[in-house]
Design an enzyme around this catalytic site. Structure first.
Site, PDB file in Angstrom:
ATOM      1  CG  ASN A  32      74.466 -50.852  35.599  1.00 27.70           C
ATOM      2  OD1 ASN A  32      73.347 -51.122  35.201  1.00 27.70           O
ATOM      3  ND2 ASN A  32      75.440 -51.744  35.685  1.00 27.70           N
ATOM      4  CB  SER A  37      73.835 -33.343  43.392  1.00 22.06           C
ATOM      5  OG  SER A  37      75.032 -33.484  44.108  1.00 22.06           O
ATOM      6  CB  SER A  38      74.776 -29.936  39.932  1.00 24.95           C
ATOM      7  OG  SER A  38      73.531 -30.455  39.585  1.00 24.95           O
ATOM      8  CD  GLU A  91      70.413 -31.772  35.924  1.00 31.67           C
ATOM      9  OE1 GLU A  91      69.778 -32.183  36.906  1.00 31.67           O
ATOM     10  OE2 GLU A  91      71.590 -31.396  36.001  1.00 31.67           O
TER      11      GLU A  91
END
Length: 148
Positions: A32, A37-38, A91
């Site tokens: 899953n 966030s980054s 991304e």
């Protein structure tokens, strides 16, 4: 912090099946995924993707695109910059775009994120995944946060 960088691509009879097959090709199809966030901890260590327990909850930054337009070229890209204090991941995706342009876009975004934070980049890595659609295809690129 340990991370793995993976990518995958595949076709399927439906968009969902193509996406699931691409995740499986990347080695993350049986878990899953929790999109985060980054941000990375400083000095993140890149490792090979370990065997993940089926059904487990796994944090990741995920770039993905699916298409049912035969002949269309689809691309998913992740780029990460690692510094001593922290790191950033971006991304991006594209349809019928030059791979080099998407890579340049990802680099520009992640370099900017590090610059506004005043963090020097020690390592910059880009991972693309691209394919030409036959019937229904999906591509994924992901930074997977590996539990220590």
């Amino acid at each position: 912090m340990k991370i793995a960088i993976v990518s995958g691509k595949d076709e399927g009879p439906t968009k969902l099946n193509a996406f699931d097959n691409a995740l499986t090709d990347a080695g993350i199809g049986d878990v899953n995924l929790i999109r985060v966030s980054s941000m990375l901890a400083g000095n993140a260590e890149i490792v090979d993707l370990p065997t993940l327990k089926p059904g487990s909850m796994v944090n990741c930054v995920l770039s993905e695109i699916t298409s049912d337009v035969p002949g269309e070229e689809i691309t998913a890209v992740v780029a990460l910059a690692i510094g001593e204090e922290l790191g950033c991941v971006v991304e991006t995706t594209g349809r019928n775009q030059k791979l080099e342009d998407l890579i340049d876009e990802a680099k520009l975004m992640v370099e900017y994120m590090m610059d506004v934070r005043g963090v020097e980049i020690k390592d910059l890595i880009v991972k693309p995944s691209t394919t030409t659609v036959k019937n229904i295809a999906s591509v994924v690129a992901s930074v997977v946060y590996v539990e220590e």
